[in-house]
Design a protein around this motif. Structure first.
Motif, PDB file in Angstrom:
ATOM      1  N   GLY A 172      15.163 -14.478   1.088  1.00 56.02           N
ATOM      2  CA  GLY A 172      15.662 -14.574   2.136  1.00 56.02           C
ATOM      3  C   GLY A 172      16.319 -12.617   2.448  1.00 56.02           C
ATOM      4  N   MET A 173      16.600 -11.479   1.231  1.00 56.46           N
ATOM      5  CA  MET A 173      16.688 -10.620   1.301  1.00 56.46           C
ATOM      6  C   MET A 173      15.686  -9.919   2.377  1.00 56.46           C
ATOM      7  N   ILE A 174      14.555 -10.096   1.767  1.00 56.08           N
ATOM      8  CA  ILE A 174      13.142  -9.415   1.588  1.00 56.08           C
ATOM      9  C   ILE A 174      12.470  -9.429   3.024  1.00 56.08           C
ATOM     10  N   GLY A 262      12.392  11.239   5.436  1.00 55.33           N
ATOM     11  CA  GLY A 262      11.541  10.880   5.631  1.00 55.33           C
ATOM     12  C   GLY A 262      11.284  10.318   4.232  1.00 55.33           C
ATOM     13  N   GLN A 263      12.250   9.156   4.086  1.00 52.06           N
ATOM     14  CA  GLN A 263      11.725   8.106   3.356  1.00 52.06           C
ATOM     15  C   GLN A 263      10.723   7.140   3.874  1.00 52.06           C
ATOM     16  N   THR A 264      10.533   5.991   2.403  1.00 54.02           N
ATOM     17  CA  THR A 264       9.784   5.134   2.955  1.00 54.02           C
ATOM     18  C   THR A 264      10.473   4.124   3.796  1.00 54.02           C
ATOM     19  N   HIS A 265       9.950   3.425   4.642  1.00 56.92           N
ATOM     20  CA  HIS A 265      10.172   1.665   5.200  1.00 56.92           C
ATOM     21  C   HIS A 265      11.198   1.183   4.045  1.00 56.92           C
ATOM     22  N   LEU A 266      10.123   0.581   2.896  1.00 52.46           N
ATOM     23  CA  LEU A 266      11.165   0.032   1.625  1.00 52.46           C
ATOM     24  C   LEU A 266      12.286   0.831   1.503  1.00 52.46           C
ATOM     25  N   LYS A 267      12.151   1.430   1.193  1.00 52.36           N
ATOM     26  CA  LYS A 267      13.167   2.649   0.570  1.00 52.36           C
ATOM     27  C   LYS A 267      13.837   2.483   0.929  1.00 52.36           C
ATOM     28  N   ILE A 268      14.393   2.421   2.506  1.00 56.20           N
ATOM     29  CA  ILE A 268      15.020   2.455   3.420  1.00 56.20           C
ATOM     30  C   ILE A 268      15.933   0.754   3.184  1.00 56.20           C
ATOM     31  N   ILE A 269      14.985  -0.023   3.500  1.00 52.48           N
ATOM     32  CA  ILE A 269      15.072  -1.410   3.464  1.00 52.48           C
ATOM     33  C   ILE A 269      16.535  -1.929   1.905  1.00 52.48           C
ATOM     34  N   VAL A 270      15.678  -1.392   1.370  1.00 53.50           N
ATOM     35  CA  VAL A 270      16.438  -2.093  -0.328  1.00 53.50           C
ATOM     36  C   VAL A 270      17.109  -0.928  -0.663  1.00 53.50           C
ATOM     37  N   ARG A 271      17.100   0.327  -0.273  1.00 55.11           N
ATOM     38  CA  ARG A 271      18.064   0.766  -0.389  1.00 55.11           C
ATOM     39  C   ARG A 271      19.884   1.536   0.488  1.00 55.11           C
TER      40      ARG A 271
END
Lengths: 362, 321, 318
Positions: A172-174, A262-271
């Motif tokens: 759900g979070m992802i 310039g962080q990746t989308h995934l990193k921004i979402i997770v971090r």
């Protein structure tokens, strides 16, 4: 020049971190702490189920069908179990009070595997003699010890809630994070899917999903199947809330800053985005565990979940559906009481966590 | 307003299509079908079984089956129940009516008790009545429907005040209309009570917290500052606004109400959609499962639609914007 | 006899061990037709003081432990619920900060104004009277406004409606609790003009609460500066603005941007208002005070009259 130079302003109050505040508020809610303590106790007992249970969950005694609960008695300073003999009529048991055996601790009995790994045969208590059985909560229609089955059943029923939550909430979070962060078409597709799942009454969807799996799977597979089914339904509501949060965080400085770096989308979402939803997620998870426990109970109760001879709180209750059994052998409802206590404890804890996480309540 | 209604109604169509597609897909994933068991019967030749399968399009891929099913649904025909050997349409609607009746009566009961109790608890916040209500709510939220239904069953069997299962007496057709009515009431009361009890706690807590929120609102202080009596302030200003979030809750609570009804129906032998779904599931009567799920969803979606209409009617901000 | 006389008012939030003092020995008088401004940062007890006049602070948690509030010579702290209803709207009316939140969102404007008229002047609860009131506060096309819901009006219009309701039964005292904070700057001036104009026409007294010293000069006869549940300076408005005596008042004035004269650095006051129940010992402003001395934290200073009509709670006001 005066000697008494203007003093630096003394610091009046050290600000507390959010977690310290949270813990301080939680400590004041005794009922929530009580719920937490009960849960720790329940999970500890379920971890050592094989050791605490006097018998194995599938140990059948054909002399003990519907044996009533047999509380140990005091004889001087010793706990003893009387022998029971069958009286006239069906399943009528009478204690023979002058023929007893003492109850010992750490007795040798049925073989089991501690934590599912270590072979062992020592049990917390028992008489060590099958003619003097200990049925704390009576026996079921196959002469199996209800108490032992309750403990073994707790391993399934209690763990399924936590495993289910872990799976569905991470999903759900992802999905929610992705949906809120990217918006646009991705968002549309994910949200329509959530809407679809949430618009089918849960149990009808559960049964339809169950139909897609073959009957007669092994216990481990059934367990996995139940987790998958319940999580397939559970992630949707979580994703919707997380999406809303992600949408609002997306525009905030820290996310823009991360994007500028310039962080990746995934990193921004997770971090950056998901950690900000944690306090909500923890509260929601605590309050949702009961739904997973109850989901397993209903599936097993209806005969499409955990199968005999494995014990779960749901399939143990199936016996109580027979009105004759229910009227004459009410101890078959014991798993119902266990479910009630567990769910109550989760609700107490979850309610306290929610109040403590809500700054307004202070 | 009319546009709002039409938009919501149109919105339901793709949703129900999606639901039927999903259930069809899931049912097609299931190994075997209704006729698999017939194959083991030596009295029925494999040819007959193959012919029957073809008649029900079960020899076709699932999307073709779906196409046939969809085509007949458009004509108001929900297919044929292979296990019951009757057209599914009449079966489905009879069961739908029973589920609706059970849920509706239970809902009325639950709201009739929960709303006043919630108001009482909020107005007397922190009093003994508030504490008692909160305890009842915790217990009510924690008792599993399964246990509650079993206890009701035990109660019915022990006291013999209520029938243990079913929706009407075996000799129902011989009764006068008045007797028929009371007969149905007699059968309905216990399952409805169980279902009502299981949803009562949530509504009560919601009502209490809504009213507490509105009692803290500035317009309530402003109303008091105008010299209005406390009773009037609560009744007109606070309560009227506490109803709006409650209507939203009404929409949400329908989903859990239908799931609760599923359990109650199966344990207390109430012949509704939930029981039909389980029967069809075990018999591998795939069209009937799909029909039931779609019907239950339609019931929920309609309920939510009504909740939205009520909300628009109650809240001018939604109605006029 | 003054219209309003608050004497040594002490109020706690909570009881017993949880009690936190919110108002501590507060005294204030307002004469008939006078405008008094109550100034201070948020959280220093202005709103609680204002609501206390008609006992509108929910009790519990509020708990009055001492003092009296004499309105027309009668103590509101000892009034019955019925007597309170009679003075609320009848003698003292309120206008609150956020008109959007103070109007009930689900009832029409007319319905709510009628409610303000009914308890005190039931015979005049007519459409004509409501239209007259709306005209009085400068609302155009008042007939059609009666049928509107609050959300259909702008913030300024909503506040005018609130003022119309407050005036409905011709109160002797109008309490306006930051009536312009939630509005646009241009609308703020209009609402303040309206209040001043109404005061001249109707002759009522006004207690205006604000954290903005900038509007004090235009409105007030006298100013009371509050800090941490107490009044720290009380003075005629013009003199206070010309020469603030208490360090807190001075700090407040320094944080107001000046349009004329030199462009000074805008200085915010360091630190925060102490929370209710966490007041520091001695002078409560001492921890933030730029001219504090060590002895300031020892003893709470008294509010003393240092010049005619000028009261200061600081021994080092010179």
């Amino acid at each position: 020049m005066e000697t008494a130079a203007p003093q630096p302003n003394p610091v009046i109050e050290q600000p507390l971190s959010p977690w310290q505040l949270f813990w301080r508020r939680l400590k004041r809610r005794r009922i929530a702490l009580a719920g937490g303590v009960i849960l720790i106790g329940l999970y500890a007992v379920s971890l050592f189920a094989g050791f605490i249970a006097p018998y194995r969950y599938d140990r059948i005694d054909d002399r003990s069908f519907f044996h009533p609960p047999t509380p140990p008695r005091w004889q001087g300073f010793h706990l003893v179990m009387p022998r029971y003999e069958k009286g006239p009529g069906t399943f009528n048991y009478r204690a023979v009070l002058d023929d007893t055996k003492p109850v010992h601790f750490f007795v040798r009995g049925d073989k089991y595997k501690l934590f599912g790994l270590l072979p062992a045969s020592i049990h917390l208590f028992g008489t060590g003699d099958p003619n003097y059985p200990v049925y704390l909560l009576g026996a079921d229609q196959f002469g199996r010890d209800e108490f032992s089955r309750l403990l073994y059943g707790s391993q399934i029923s209690l763990s399924i809630g936590v495993v289910g939550i872990l799976l569905s909430f991470s999903m759900g979070m992802i999905m929610g994070g992705i949906s809120g962060y990217f918006s646009g078409r991705t968002d549309m597709v994910i949200m329509r899917l959530c809407e679809l799942i949430m618009s089918i009454p849960a149990l009808y969807l559960i049964i339809s999903l169950r139909a897609a799996f073959p009957p007669g799977m092994s216990s481990a597979k059934v367990y996995a199947m139940i987790v998958v089914i319940l999580s397939f339904i559970g992630w949707a509501s979580m994703a919707r809330v997380i999406r809303g949060m992600a949408l609002s965080f997306r525009e905030q400085q820290f996310v823009l800053a991360a994007r500028a770096l310039g962080q990746t989308h995934l990193k921004i979402i997770v971090r950056h985005i998901l950690p900000n939803t944690f306090s909500y997620v923890i509260v929601a998870a605590t309050l949702s565990v009961p739904y997973y426990i109850l989901g397993e109970v209903v599936l097993s109760f209806l005969g499409v979940g955990i199968q005999e001879p494995s014990a779960s709180w749901g399939n143990m209750l199936t016996a109580a559906q027979n009105i004759e059994y229910l009227r004459n052998y009410p101890w078959l409802l014991a798993p119902g009481a266990a479910i009630f206590v567990t769910v109550l404890a989760f609700n107490f804890l979850g309610d306290g966590l929610r109040d403590a996480a809500d700054a307004k309540s202070n | 307003m009319l546009k709002f209604v039409l938009k919501r109604l149109l919105h339901m169509i793709p949703l129900l299509l999606g639901v039927s597609l999903l259930t069809f897909l899931l049912m097609s994933l299931a190994p075997g079908d209704y006729f698999t068991t017939l194959l083991q019967n030596p009295q029925i030749s494999p040819d007959t079984v193959a012919r029957l399968k073809a008649q029900f399009h079960l020899d076709q891929p699932w999307y073709v089956q779906y196409f046939y099913w969809f085509k007949s649904v458009l004509h108001g025909d929900f297919g044929y129940s292979m296990a019951y050997k009757i057209p599914a349409t009449s079966l489905i609607f009879a069961r739908l009516w029973n589920t609706f009746l059970l849920s509706f009566v239970a809902m009325i009961m639950a709201w009739a008790v929960a709303v006043p109790l919630g108001i009482w608890a909020a107005v007397k916040k922190d009093s003994w009545i508030d504490r008692a209500c909160s305890l009842i709510a915790f217990v009510g939220l924690s008792v599993p429907d399964v246990l509650l239904s079993l206890l009701a069953l035990w109660f019915a069997a022990a006291t013999r005040w209520f029938p243990v299962g079913g929706a009407q007496s075996p000799y129902y057709d011989l009764l006068t209309p008045m007797q028929q009515f009371w007969d149905r009431v007699h059968y309905l009361i216990l399952p409805a009570l169980v279902l009502a009890a299981s949803s009562l706690a949530g509504i009560m807590r919601q009502m209490r917290s809504n009213l507490l929120d509105t009692l803290r609102a500035e317009y309530v202080t402003a109303a008091r500052a105008r010299g209005l009596g406390e009773g009037w302030v609560i009744w007109k200003h606070a309560l009227r606004n506490a109803i709006n979030p409650l209507l939203t809750i009404f929409g949400y609570s329908l989903a859990s109400l239908l799931s609760g009804a599923f359990i109650v129906e199966n344990i207390m032998a109430w012949p509704g959609l939930g029981r039909l779904t389980m029967e069809a599931f075990f018999a591998k009567d795939s069209y009937l499962v799909v029909d039931s799920v779609v019907m239950a969803t339609a019931l929920l979606v309609m309920g939510n639609f009504i909740a939205d209409l009520l909300l628009a009617w109650s809240d001018p901000r939604i109605r006029l914007k | 006899m003054a219209l309003l006389e608050i004497n040594n008012l002490k109020m706690d939030f909570g009881k017993g061990a949880d009690a936190a003092r919110a108002l501590d020995g507060l005294s204030l008088t307002i004469g008939a037709g006078e405008t008094v401004c109550l100034v201070g940062e948020s959280g220093c007890g202005k709103t609680v003081t204002a609501l206390s006049i008609a006992r509108l602070v929910p009790a519990p948690p509020a708990h009055y432990v001492g003092g009296e509030i004499l309105l027309n010579g009668r103590n509101t702290l000892t009034m019955s619920a019925r007597e309170l209803q009679a003075i609320r709207g009848g003698v003292v009316s309120y206008v609150f900060q956020d008109p959007g939140a103070s109007l009930n969102p689900v009832f029409r404007i007319g319905n709510q104004i009628k409610e303000a008229l009914k308890p005190h002047r039931p015979a005049r609860a007519t459409d004509a009277e409501m239209i007259r009131l709306l005209k009085l506060v400068g609302i155009s096309a008042p007939e059609s406004r009666l049928k509107n819901y609050p959300f259909e009006l702008s913030g300024g219009m909503q506040q005018r409606v609130m003022i119309a309701m407050a005036l409905a039964s011709e109160p002797r005292l109008l309490v306006a609790d930051e009536p312009t904070t939630a509005l646009d700057v241009t609308i703020q001036a209009q609402i303040l003009d309206l209040l001043r104009d109404l005061k001249q026409r109707l002759g009522m007294a006004i207690l205006l609460i604000t954290h903005n010293l900038g509007i004090v000069g235009d409105m007030a006869d006298r100013v009371a500066v509050m800090y941490a549940g107490q009044i720290v300076e009380l003075s005629p408005a013009k003199e206070l603005l010309r020469r603030p005596l208490h360090p807190y008042t001075q700090a407040l004035m320094n944080s107001v941007p000046k349009l004329r004269g030199d462009v000074q650095r805008l200085s915010a006051i360091p630190g925060n208002v102490p929370r209710i129940g966490k007041f520091p010992p001695g002078c409560r402003f001492a921890p933030r005070c730029p001219v504090a001395r060590p002895e300031c934290s020892d003893k709470l200073p008294e509010l003393i009259e240092v010049e005619l009509g000028r009261w200061v709670r600081c021994p080092f006001w010179k």
